[in-house]
Design a protein around this motif. Sequence first.
Motif, PDB file in Angstrom:
ATOM      1  N   ASN A  33       1.047  -2.880 -11.586  1.00 28.39           N
ATOM      2  CA  ASN A  33       1.503  -3.676 -12.733  1.00 28.39           C
ATOM      3  C   ASN A  33       2.799  -3.097 -13.290  1.00 28.39           C
ATOM      4  OD1 ASN A  33       0.304  -1.312 -13.823  1.00 28.39           O
ATOM      5  ND2 ASN A  33      -0.173  -2.359 -15.734  1.00 28.39           N
ATOM      6  N   ASN A  34       3.344  -2.087 -12.647  1.00 34.79           N
ATOM      7  CA  ASN A  34       4.514  -1.335 -13.101  1.00 34.79           C
ATOM      8  C   ASN A  34       5.794  -2.063 -12.664  1.00 34.79           C
ATOM      9  OD1 ASN A  34       6.613   0.652 -13.177  1.00 34.79           O
ATOM     10  ND2 ASN A  34       5.060   2.265 -13.175  1.00 34.79           N
ATOM     11  N   ALA A  35       6.525  -2.625 -13.615  1.00 40.22           N
ATOM     12  CA  ALA A  35       7.705  -3.434 -13.289  1.00 40.22           C
ATOM     13  C   ALA A  35       8.781  -2.627 -12.570  1.00 40.22           C
ATOM     14  CB  ALA A  35       8.272  -4.081 -14.551  1.00 40.22           C
ATOM     15  N   ASP A  39      10.060  -3.537  -8.752  1.00 37.69           N
ATOM     16  CA  ASP A  39      11.472  -3.705  -8.416  1.00 37.69           C
ATOM     17  C   ASP A  39      11.911  -2.744  -7.313  1.00 37.69           C
ATOM     18  OD1 ASP A  39      13.975  -5.067  -8.941  1.00 37.69           O
ATOM     19  OD2 ASP A  39      14.670  -3.151  -9.758  1.00 37.69           O
ATOM     20  N   ALA A  40      11.443  -1.508  -7.369  1.00 36.44           N
ATOM     21  CA  ALA A  40      11.850  -0.500  -6.379  1.00 36.44           C
ATOM     22  C   ALA A  40      11.273  -0.771  -4.989  1.00 36.44           C
ATOM     23  CB  ALA A  40      11.438   0.890  -6.852  1.00 36.44           C
ATOM     24  N   ILE A  50       1.555  -5.817  -3.800  1.00 30.57           N
ATOM     25  CA  ILE A  50       0.786  -6.758  -4.605  1.00 30.57           C
ATOM     26  C   ILE A  50       1.160  -6.489  -6.059  1.00 30.57           C
ATOM     27  CG2 ILE A  50      -1.503  -7.548  -5.310  1.00 30.57           C
ATOM     28  CD1 ILE A  50      -2.507  -6.660  -2.532  1.00 30.57           C
ATOM     29  N   ALA A  51       1.924  -7.409  -6.630  1.00 30.07           N
ATOM     30  CA  ALA A  51       2.402  -7.280  -8.008  1.00 30.07           C
ATOM     31  C   ALA A  51       1.425  -7.989  -8.938  1.00 30.07           C
ATOM     32  CB  ALA A  51       3.798  -7.883  -8.132  1.00 30.07           C
ATOM     33  N   LEU A  52       0.840  -7.235  -9.832  1.00 27.16           N
ATOM     34  CA  LEU A  52      -0.120  -7.797 -10.770  1.00 27.16           C
ATOM     35  C   LEU A  52       0.623  -8.498 -11.902  1.00 27.16           C
ATOM     36  CD1 LEU A  52      -2.455  -4.705 -10.945  1.00 27.16           C
ATOM     37  CD2 LEU A  52      -2.928  -6.860  -9.757  1.00 27.16           C
TER      38      LEU A  52
END
Length: 170
Positions: A33-35, A39-40, A50-52
């Motif tokens: 969940n870390n933006a 991005d990185a 997997i972007a929460l």
Amino acid sequence: VEPRMTVMINDGSMAAVLGQRLVSKRPLTVITNNAALIDALRTESGITLIALGGTFSSKFNAFFGSLTEAALAGLRADISFISSPAVSGIEVFHMDDSVVRTKRAMMASGTRRCLLVHHGRFDRTALHKLADLEEFEYIITDKAPSEAARRAMESAGLDLTVAEHRETVA
């Protein structure tokens, strides 16, 4: 962390640094969940990201809330990396209730749990209790914490790993 594992990484600057270093362990699946980490890692080959989703918090540069928690309920990881701004004795704390709920959901979704905590965050409390240290299989910090913090962990039979910090020169 070994190639082909699924790792879960929460919000926080220490977690983002760890996540960027995991590229060397590819192929990996990373759930976060870390933006900053999203991005990185979004263009890294060999990383299934997997972007929460959820409600974005600019304060924590991450996503939280019921959508995030619902997504986590349907996912499993080999290990969950959880960071915290406060550890007192053998208890872990955070100042924000919605962040605590997401971190708890990540802990529940991980087969193993690892706490990442900056050495300066020991001997501190915050409003909400996140967990007891014994809920983590691994506790990692960047430098040795205070003698009192070390004694509390030793008395509870907990191991603390002080990670080596290696500067890399391009």
